[in-house]
Design an enzyme around this catalytic site. Structure first.
Site, PDB file in Angstrom:
ATOM      1  N   ASP A 217     -46.113  -3.261   1.941  1.00  0.00           N
ATOM      2  CA  ASP A 217     -44.651  -3.093   1.701  1.00  0.00           C
ATOM      3  C   ASP A 217     -43.922  -4.016   2.363  1.00  0.00           C
ATOM      4  O   ASP A 217     -44.210  -5.020   3.064  1.00  0.00           O
ATOM      5  CB  ASP A 217     -44.545  -1.694   2.382  1.00  0.00           C
ATOM      6  CG  ASP A 217     -44.954  -1.936   4.149  1.00  0.00           C
ATOM      7  OD1 ASP A 217     -43.823  -2.328   4.651  1.00  0.00           O
ATOM      8  OD2 ASP A 217     -45.927  -1.384   4.387  1.00  0.00           O
ATOM      9  N   ASP A 219     -40.733  -4.287   5.010  1.00  0.00           N
ATOM     10  CA  ASP A 219     -40.574  -3.661   6.052  1.00  0.00           C
ATOM     11  C   ASP A 219     -39.010  -2.961   5.803  1.00  0.00           C
ATOM     12  O   ASP A 219     -38.215  -3.223   4.993  1.00  0.00           O
ATOM     13  CB  ASP A 219     -40.384  -4.412   7.493  1.00  0.00           C
ATOM     14  CG  ASP A 219     -40.752  -3.650   8.754  1.00  0.00           C
ATOM     15  OD1 ASP A 219     -41.364  -2.628   8.552  1.00  0.00           O
ATOM     16  OD2 ASP A 219     -40.074  -3.864   9.449  1.00  0.00           O
TER      17      ASP A 219
END
Length: 295
Positions: A217, A219
């Site tokens: 992902d 952050d």
């Protein structure tokens, strides 16, 4: 303390250890599970030992068999000691990371060359007493294993970053926006909760250690500037599932490469040679002499 000083566990002698998630999926032949006690307690799980490409390999799920250990409760010292007791000399560690830079995307892999340790509440050394030991850690990841890991990632047609800095935090919570944006401004590439103290402990045990980081992902610091959704466990798990399908081919390629390469001398394997302070004679402080200590 090095591999030769640990009490050896009877049985096979794996020279390569893998630390990763429960779903790593590398197939080992003749598998047996070993329960091992160490001076620091038991590791996260029984260690699976089997054969791959003509060599003995040990596998340890970092978070436990059922992913029951959160990052700040993993028995890192026991994990490293248990692998050392089997004779492991090289560790391939796999971990999930979040991206701190726009050019590093979810599903990319990063073979970091540097780390920043921001953990605060973890036992981070195997050496709690004499002899006092100051391990050299300028290059926290094995310089011999890193290029092999990069080649293995690229052999699986994965977008791979050949270097980068991972900042390691305690967790288990994710970052605040302010924290995440600060990490990004420092120029650090990815964020993680498990590389420390694992990497440092491996160096103290004189093991070669490489970390293959897979990005799950962006952050949370990207959220306000880009409209990207902030990291959540559910969103990260989906990407982890996708990444886990590709990780076995990377590790398989790396194991095959190691199996066909002769073991050469590496600075990791002699890390304690210049790390220990020789006990000094007692100092008579009765005259009030000032003593300076470099710490």
């Amino acid at each position: 303390m090095n591999n030769s000083s640990y009490q050896r566990v009877p049985g096979g002698s794996p020279r390569v250890g893998i630390i990763g998630g429960s779903g790593l999926g590398v197939v080992l032949d003749g598998l047996e599970h070993l329960e091992i006690d160490t001076p620091f307690g038991r590791p996260s799980a029984p260690i699976a030992v089997g054969e791959f490409a003509g060599q003995q390999v040990a596998f340890l799920p970092r978070h436990g068999v059922r992913h029951e250990f959160p990052p700040h409760r993993i028995p890192y010292r026991a994990n490293i000691c248990a692998l050392a007791s089997l004779g492991v000399e090289r560790i391939i560690a796999v971990s999930a990371v979040g991206s701190l830079q726009p050019g590093i995307h979810p599903r990319d892999f990063v073979v970091c060359d540097q780390l920043v340790d921001l953990t605060k509440n973890r036992a981070s050394s195997l050496h709690d007493g004499a002899p006092v030991t100051h391990i050299a850690f300028a290059e926290p990841f094995c310089p011999q294993l890193r290029p092999l890991a990069v080649d293995s990632c690229r052999s699986a047609d994965i977008n791979t970053h050949a270097n980068g800095t991972v900042v390691v935090v305690d967790g288990p919570r994710f970052s605040t926006i302010a924290e995440s944006q600060w990490y990004s401004r420092q120029g650090w590439q990815v964020i993680n909760m498990t590389v420390c103290p694992e990497a440092a402990l491996a160096r103290e045990a004189e093991m070669c250690y490489v970390n293959i980081a897979h990005v799950t992902d962006y952050d949370v610091g990207f959220h306000t500037d880009s409209g990207i959704d902030p990291v959540s466990t559910s969103s990260a798990l989906q990407v982890i599932e996708d990444n886990n399908k590709r990780i076995p081919s990377v590790v398989t390629h790396l194991l095959e490469t190691i199996a066909h390469q002769p073991q050469t001398e590496c600075s990791c394997r002699s890390a304690l040679a210049v790390a220990r302070f020789t006990p000094a004679p007692e100092i008579d402080l009765s005259e009030g002499i000032a003593v300076a200590d470099r710490h």
